[in-house]
Design a protein around this motif. Structure first.
Motif, PDB file in Angstrom:
ATOM      1  N   GLY A   4      79.425  20.715 -15.409  1.00  0.00           N
ATOM      2  CA  GLY A   4      80.794  19.774 -15.860  1.00  0.00           C
ATOM      3  C   GLY A   4      79.501  18.227 -16.721  1.00  0.00           C
ATOM      4  O   GLY A   4      78.269  17.828 -15.366  1.00  0.00           O
ATOM      5  N   LEU A   5      80.368  17.139 -17.014  1.00  0.00           N
ATOM      6  CA  LEU A   5      79.783  15.335 -17.197  1.00  0.00           C
ATOM      7  C   LEU A   5      80.447  14.551 -16.785  1.00  0.00           C
ATOM      8  O   LEU A   5      81.361  14.807 -17.273  1.00  0.00           O
ATOM      9  CB  LEU A   5      79.109  15.513 -19.200  1.00  0.00           C
ATOM     10  CG  LEU A   5      78.654  16.465 -19.369  1.00  0.00           C
ATOM     11  CD1 LEU A   5      79.042  16.408 -21.039  1.00  0.00           C
ATOM     12  CD2 LEU A   5      77.037  16.665 -18.766  1.00  0.00           C
ATOM     13  N   LEU A  33      76.463  20.488 -12.596  1.00  0.00           N
ATOM     14  CA  LEU A  33      77.336  19.137 -13.060  1.00  0.00           C
ATOM     15  C   LEU A  33      76.460  18.052 -12.889  1.00  0.00           C
ATOM     16  O   LEU A  33      75.316  18.005 -11.761  1.00  0.00           O
ATOM     17  CB  LEU A  33      78.440  18.969 -11.986  1.00  0.00           C
ATOM     18  CG  LEU A  33      79.763  17.156 -12.076  1.00  0.00           C
ATOM     19  CD1 LEU A  33      80.938  17.789 -11.946  1.00  0.00           C
ATOM     20  CD2 LEU A  33      78.467  15.944 -11.447  1.00  0.00           C
ATOM     21  N   TRP A  34      76.521  17.282 -14.452  1.00  0.00           N
ATOM     22  CA  TRP A  34      75.589  15.982 -14.322  1.00  0.00           C
ATOM     23  C   TRP A  34      76.021  15.150 -14.066  1.00  0.00           C
ATOM     24  O   TRP A  34      77.305  14.550 -14.754  1.00  0.00           O
ATOM     25  CB  TRP A  34      74.408  16.558 -15.919  1.00  0.00           C
ATOM     26  CG  TRP A  34      74.144  17.335 -16.245  1.00  0.00           C
ATOM     27  CD1 TRP A  34      73.801  18.501 -15.634  1.00  0.00           C
ATOM     28  CD2 TRP A  34      73.635  17.924 -17.672  1.00  0.00           C
ATOM     29  NE1 TRP A  34      72.775  19.613 -15.847  1.00  0.00           N
ATOM     30  CE2 TRP A  34      72.975  19.466 -17.436  1.00  0.00           C
ATOM     31  CE3 TRP A  34      73.666  17.672 -18.907  1.00  0.00           C
ATOM     32  CZ2 TRP A  34      72.791  19.921 -19.122  1.00  0.00           C
ATOM     33  CZ3 TRP A  34      73.475  17.940 -19.864  1.00  0.00           C
ATOM     34  CH2 TRP A  34      72.221  19.309 -19.783  1.00  0.00           C
ATOM     35  N   PHE A  98      80.334  23.418 -21.952  1.00  0.00           N
ATOM     36  CA  PHE A  98      80.511  21.301 -21.552  1.00  0.00           C
ATOM     37  C   PHE A  98      82.139  21.115 -21.577  1.00  0.00           C
ATOM     38  O   PHE A  98      82.531  21.380 -22.349  1.00  0.00           O
ATOM     39  CB  PHE A  98      79.533  19.819 -22.212  1.00  0.00           C
ATOM     40  CG  PHE A  98      78.354  19.957 -22.337  1.00  0.00           C
ATOM     41  CD1 PHE A  98      77.454  19.676 -21.324  1.00  0.00           C
ATOM     42  CD2 PHE A  98      77.507  20.410 -23.795  1.00  0.00           C
ATOM     43  CE1 PHE A  98      75.848  19.962 -20.979  1.00  0.00           C
ATOM     44  CE2 PHE A  98      75.648  20.437 -24.064  1.00  0.00           C
ATOM     45  CZ  PHE A  98      75.558  20.012 -22.764  1.00  0.00           C
ATOM     46  N   VAL A  99      82.191  20.486 -20.548  1.00  0.00           N
ATOM     47  CA  VAL A  99      83.734  19.732 -20.250  1.00  0.00           C
ATOM     48  C   VAL A  99      83.209  18.283 -19.575  1.00  0.00           C
ATOM     49  O   VAL A  99      82.104  18.478 -18.538  1.00  0.00           O
ATOM     50  CB  VAL A  99      83.955  20.649 -18.956  1.00  0.00           C
ATOM     51  CG1 VAL A  99      85.742  19.666 -18.138  1.00  0.00           C
ATOM     52  CG2 VAL A  99      84.273  21.910 -19.202  1.00  0.00           C
ATOM     53  N   TRP A 100      83.927  17.674 -19.933  1.00  0.00           N
ATOM     54  CA  TRP A 100      83.996  16.258 -19.384  1.00  0.00           C
ATOM     55  C   TRP A 100      84.379  15.843 -18.640  1.00  0.00           C
ATOM     56  O   TRP A 100      85.924  16.102 -18.440  1.00  0.00           O
ATOM     57  CB  TRP A 100      84.062  15.435 -20.935  1.00  0.00           C
ATOM     58  CG  TRP A 100      84.615  13.514 -19.923  1.00  0.00           C
ATOM     59  CD1 TRP A 100      85.516  12.968 -19.649  1.00  0.00           C
ATOM     60  CD2 TRP A 100      83.517  13.327 -20.039  1.00  0.00           C
ATOM     61  NE1 TRP A 100      85.085  12.044 -19.538  1.00  0.00           N
ATOM     62  CE2 TRP A 100      84.127  11.313 -19.003  1.00  0.00           C
ATOM     63  CE3 TRP A 100      81.728  13.267 -20.117  1.00  0.00           C
ATOM     64  CZ2 TRP A 100      82.387  10.484 -18.979  1.00  0.00           C
ATOM     65  CZ3 TRP A 100      80.727  11.733 -19.511  1.00  0.00           C
ATOM     66  CH2 TRP A 100      81.100  10.601 -19.372  1.00  0.00           C
ATOM     67  N   VAL A 101      84.577  15.326 -17.229  1.00  0.00           N
ATOM     68  CA  VAL A 101      84.766  15.742 -15.808  1.00  0.00           C
ATOM     69  C   VAL A 101      85.360  13.720 -15.142  1.00  0.00           C
ATOM     70  O   VAL A 101      84.056  13.086 -15.185  1.00  0.00           O
ATOM     71  CB  VAL A 101      83.688  16.147 -14.147  1.00  0.00           C
ATOM     72  CG1 VAL A 101      85.176  15.594 -13.584  1.00  0.00           C
ATOM     73  CG2 VAL A 101      83.241  16.936 -15.287  1.00  0.00           C
ATOM     74  N   PHE A 123      85.370  17.791 -26.118  1.00  0.00           N
ATOM     75  CA  PHE A 123      85.241  18.075 -25.626  1.00  0.00           C
ATOM     76  C   PHE A 123      86.276  18.564 -24.561  1.00  0.00           C
ATOM     77  O   PHE A 123      87.363  18.013 -24.538  1.00  0.00           O
ATOM     78  CB  PHE A 123      84.079  16.917 -24.723  1.00  0.00           C
ATOM     79  CG  PHE A 123      82.646  17.283 -24.889  1.00  0.00           C
ATOM     80  CD1 PHE A 123      81.394  18.057 -24.669  1.00  0.00           C
ATOM     81  CD2 PHE A 123      82.857  16.019 -26.158  1.00  0.00           C
ATOM     82  CE1 PHE A 123      80.571  17.780 -24.555  1.00  0.00           C
ATOM     83  CE2 PHE A 123      80.940  15.734 -26.349  1.00  0.00           C
ATOM     84  CZ  PHE A 123      80.030  16.729 -25.717  1.00  0.00           C
ATOM     85  N   PRO A 124      86.275  20.017 -24.159  1.00  0.00           N
ATOM     86  CA  PRO A 124      87.443  19.577 -23.102  1.00  0.00           C
ATOM     87  C   PRO A 124      87.130  18.348 -21.946  1.00  0.00           C
ATOM     88  O   PRO A 124      86.000  18.438 -21.400  1.00  0.00           O
ATOM     89  CB  PRO A 124      88.032  21.333 -22.531  1.00  0.00           C
ATOM     90  CG  PRO A 124      85.830  21.971 -23.791  1.00  0.00           C
ATOM     91  CD  PRO A 124      85.739  21.358 -23.971  1.00  0.00           C
ATOM     92  N   ILE A 125      88.801  18.330 -21.306  1.00  0.00           N
ATOM     93  CA  ILE A 125      88.058  17.767 -20.012  1.00  0.00           C
ATOM     94  C   ILE A 125      88.907  17.701 -18.562  1.00  0.00           C
ATOM     95  O   ILE A 125      90.760  18.231 -18.867  1.00  0.00           O
ATOM     96  CB  ILE A 125      88.850  16.512 -20.865  1.00  0.00           C
ATOM     97  CG1 ILE A 125      88.489  15.537 -21.919  1.00  0.00           C
ATOM     98  CG2 ILE A 125      89.593  15.234 -19.773  1.00  0.00           C
ATOM     99  CD1 ILE A 125      88.584  14.420 -22.857  1.00  0.00           C
ATOM    100  N   ALA A 126      88.310  17.649 -18.216  1.00  0.00           N
ATOM    101  CA  ALA A 126      89.033  17.994 -16.262  1.00  0.00           C
ATOM    102  C   ALA A 126      89.293  17.210 -16.169  1.00  0.00           C
ATOM    103  O   ALA A 126      88.891  16.000 -15.543  1.00  0.00           O
ATOM    104  CB  ALA A 126      88.358  19.145 -14.929  1.00  0.00           C
TER     105      ALA A 126
END
Length: 188
Positions: A4-5, A33-34, A98-101, A123-126
């Motif tokens: 997760g970013l 998670l970064w 990666f997932v953008w958080v 990017f998939p996004i949460a």
């Protein structure tokens, strides 16, 4: 590996940010998670921005989970726009999913970010629930424009392995803390 970013000014970081990070790790099934501390948000006033080193140190104190890595990628890359930073991160980490958080409170202005549609398409996004944003997120330009790409919350654990555009809204424990309120209390 699924990462997760989670980017932001974190001015100052607080337990609400840590709660978003922990919720994302758990609900998305992430390996890491970064926590990306930005030099500054182009959409925010920088007059009251604490020095980057101070925000990094405070973030490291709050992000206690060893799977959370506090970084300052954007400064190292000389970037101030998320879309460009994410391009570089992806190019350097081709084997990582990666997932953008982001907190739901940021979704209302997401359409003002430079190349926001490119971020969604890449990017998939949460989107993690935040107080006052639970229902408001539905009316955001991103949610409306990409309504067909919404992934059911029950399937959030698959997000890192989906092709973008894909996004989900994650409900969970919420914190009423806000960086703006903390700065106001400190200066007042």
């Amino acid at each position: 590996m699924a990462v997760g970013l989670f980017g932001g000014s974190f001015n100052p970081p607080h337990d609400g940010h840590a709660l978003v990070a922990e919720t994302a790790l758990r609900r998305l099934g992430l390996d890491q998670l970064w926590w990306m501390v930005t030099p500054g948000n182009p959409l925010k006033d920088r007059n009251h921005l604490a020095p980057l080193g101070e925000r990094i140190a405070m973030s490291e104190k709050i992000a206690r989970n060893p799977r959370i890595k506090v970084t300052a990628f954007e400064q190292a890359l000389g970037q101030s726009y998320t879309a460009r930073t994410l391009e570089v991160i992806r190019a350097r980490n081709r084997d990582v999913r990666f997932v953008w958080v982001m907190g739901a409170d940021n979704l209302k202005n997401f359409h003002r970010w430079q190349d926001w549609r490119k971020i969604v398409a890449t990017f998939p996004i949460a989107v993690v629930d935040r107080p006052g944003s639970t229902l408001a997120y539905l009316s955001s330009p991103m949610a409306r424009a990409f309504s067909s790409a919404r992934v059911d919350e029950d399937d959030a654990g698959t997000l890192a392995f989906r092709r973008a555009p894909a996004w989900t809204f994650i409900h969970g424990p919420r914190s009423g803390l806000s960086s703006t309120a903390l700065r106001s209390a400190k200066s007042g």
